[in-house]
Design an enzyme around this catalytic site. Structure first.
Site, PDB file in Angstrom:
ATOM      1  N   ASP A  19     -12.650   3.824   4.750  1.00 30.52           N
ATOM      2  CA  ASP A  19     -11.758   3.798   5.923  1.00 30.52           C
ATOM      3  C   ASP A  19     -12.576   4.048   7.190  1.00 30.52           C
ATOM      4  O   ASP A  19     -13.203   5.106   7.330  1.00 30.52           O
ATOM      5  CB  ASP A  19     -10.691   4.894   5.824  1.00 30.52           C
ATOM      6  CG  ASP A  19      -9.746   4.712   4.641  1.00 30.52           C
ATOM      7  OD1 ASP A  19     -10.151   4.104   3.634  1.00 30.52           O
ATOM      8  OD2 ASP A  19      -8.605   5.213   4.741  1.00 30.52           O
ATOM      9  N   HIS A  21     -11.388   3.995  10.566  1.00 32.92           N
ATOM     10  CA  HIS A  21     -10.645   4.814  11.544  1.00 32.92           C
ATOM     11  C   HIS A  21     -11.364   4.930  12.892  1.00 32.92           C
ATOM     12  O   HIS A  21     -11.575   6.030  13.414  1.00 32.92           O
ATOM     13  CB  HIS A  21     -10.360   6.208  10.965  1.00 32.92           C
ATOM     14  CG  HIS A  21      -9.258   6.189   9.944  1.00 32.92           C
ATOM     15  ND1 HIS A  21      -7.990   5.766  10.218  1.00 32.92           N
ATOM     16  CD2 HIS A  21      -9.253   6.521   8.623  1.00 32.92           C
ATOM     17  CE1 HIS A  21      -7.244   5.844   9.130  1.00 32.92           C
ATOM     18  NE2 HIS A  21      -7.982   6.281   8.140  1.00 32.92           N
ATOM     19  N   ASP A  48      -7.623   0.436   6.951  1.00 32.14           N
ATOM     20  CA  ASP A  48      -7.613   1.545   7.912  1.00 32.14           C
ATOM     21  C   ASP A  48      -8.816   1.458   8.847  1.00 32.14           C
ATOM     22  O   ASP A  48      -9.670   2.346   8.897  1.00 32.14           O
ATOM     23  CB  ASP A  48      -7.564   2.915   7.212  1.00 32.14           C
ATOM     24  CG  ASP A  48      -6.143   3.327   6.853  1.00 32.14           C
ATOM     25  OD1 ASP A  48      -5.226   2.497   7.012  1.00 32.14           O
ATOM     26  OD2 ASP A  48      -5.952   4.474   6.412  1.00 32.14           O
ATOM     27  N   ASN A  74      -2.510   1.304   5.474  1.00 27.78           N
ATOM     28  CA  ASN A  74      -1.228   1.777   5.989  1.00 27.78           C
ATOM     29  C   ASN A  74      -1.268   1.931   7.511  1.00 27.78           C
ATOM     30  O   ASN A  74      -0.250   1.770   8.177  1.00 27.78           O
ATOM     31  CB  ASN A  74      -0.790   3.079   5.302  1.00 27.78           C
ATOM     32  CG  ASN A  74      -1.783   4.199   5.436  1.00 27.78           C
ATOM     33  OD1 ASN A  74      -2.988   3.979   5.297  1.00 27.78           O
ATOM     34  ND2 ASN A  74      -1.309   5.403   5.698  1.00 27.78           N
ATOM     35  N   HIS A  75      -2.450   2.190   8.085  1.00 29.61           N
ATOM     36  CA  HIS A  75      -2.511   2.328   9.543  1.00 29.61           C
ATOM     37  C   HIS A  75      -2.327   0.988  10.256  1.00 29.61           C
ATOM     38  O   HIS A  75      -1.659   0.937  11.295  1.00 29.61           O
ATOM     39  CB  HIS A  75      -3.814   3.024   9.961  1.00 29.61           C
ATOM     40  CG  HIS A  75      -3.747   4.505   9.741  1.00 29.61           C
ATOM     41  ND1 HIS A  75      -3.439   5.402  10.736  1.00 29.61           N
ATOM     42  CD2 HIS A  75      -3.885   5.236   8.605  1.00 29.61           C
ATOM     43  CE1 HIS A  75      -3.408   6.631  10.240  1.00 29.61           C
ATOM     44  NE2 HIS A  75      -3.685   6.553   8.948  1.00 29.61           N
ATOM     45  N   HIS A 186      -7.957   5.344   1.530  1.00 33.73           N
ATOM     46  CA  HIS A 186      -6.676   6.015   1.774  1.00 33.73           C
ATOM     47  C   HIS A 186      -6.703   7.520   1.569  1.00 33.73           C
ATOM     48  O   HIS A 186      -6.213   8.260   2.417  1.00 33.73           O
ATOM     49  CB  HIS A 186      -5.565   5.384   0.922  1.00 33.73           C
ATOM     50  CG  HIS A 186      -4.196   5.893   1.235  1.00 33.73           C
ATOM     51  ND1 HIS A 186      -3.684   5.863   2.519  1.00 33.73           N
ATOM     52  CD2 HIS A 186      -3.217   6.432   0.459  1.00 33.73           C
ATOM     53  CE1 HIS A 186      -2.453   6.360   2.497  1.00 33.73           C
ATOM     54  NE2 HIS A 186      -2.150   6.721   1.271  1.00 33.73           N
TER      55      HIS A 186
HETATM   56 MN   LIG Z   1      -7.092   6.168   5.965  1.00 30.29          MN
END
Ligand SMILES: [Mn+2]
Length: 221
Positions: A19, A21, A48, A74-75, A186
């Protein structure tokens, strides 16, 4: 697109990244350390790309690079739901989960941009590598069976793909059927964690104690 498949990379190496981010600088430094060659190598992401870290849009931009391929996290789905006003609570939900950066941009432009970015992000990726089949999902594989992704998924299964943490929580080593290796993000783990034929590679790039994980997939087969 639900599942995107890739043939073997005959010219270079295949890498996977946890991820992101928004941790664009960390990605650049990992790629430099690995001598990543965008002319030959490919980079697969477990999703993500955005939220929480400093450079969300630069990370989302990567999906337009010819060497970068990411599944939806999910983001990304929270961002899209917020921008599309998919439900009354969608915006608040995204903001609670790191979406404030969206206000730095023109909302209509960001909405159009997010649509084109999400259109390039399937729910799952399947890659052929050294005669093996490697899968990438954001969170969990429905029914612990890769074939489930070759069939139409229910709403619940689509949610499971990007939100579930059950398998990791119960340390379930059941191999995912009909695939050699599955990479997922995740859930933050202190180091790459293997359960059966599943590897959890989100090592918390945006957290003070965490780091970004880049791995060459072949060395984990
Ligand atoms: Mn994440």
């Amino acid at each position: 697109m639900q599942l995107q498949t890739f043939g073997a990379n005959k010219r270079g190496r295949d890498f996977a990244i946890g991820d992101l981010h928004g941790c664009y600088e960390a990605l650049r430094s990992c790629l430099a350390d690995a001598a990543f060659n965008p002319e030959r190598d490919r980079l697969f992401s477990v999703g993500d790309l955005i939220d929480r870290g400093p450079r969300s849009l630069d990370c989302l931009d990567l999906v337009f690079e010819p060497w970068f391929f990411a599944v939806q996290g999910n983001h990304e789905q929270m961002m899209q739901a917020a921008l599309e006003c998919a439900s009354p609570g969608a915006l608040a939900h995204w903001l609670m989960n790191g979406g404030q950066w969206g206000f730095e941009y023109d909302w209509a432009e960001l909405k159009a941009y997010a649509r084109s970015a999400l259109a390039r992000m399937p729910h799952a990726i399947e890659v052929e590598l050294s005669g093996n089949k490697v899968g990438l999902v954001h969170a969990e594989v429905p029914e612990q069976d890769w074939y489930s992704l070759h069939r139409p998924l229910t709403r619940g299964q689509l949610a499971q793909l990007v939100w579930a943490r059950e398998r990791l929580a119960r340390r379930d080593p059941t191999p995912i059927a009909h695939i050699d290796l599955v990479l997922a993000g995740h859930s933050i783990v202190p180091a790459i964690t293997r359960l059966g034929n599943m590897l959890y590679i989100d090592t918390g790039a945006f957290t003070p104690e965490g780091h970004l994980t880049l791995l060459e997939i072949r060395s984990w087969l």
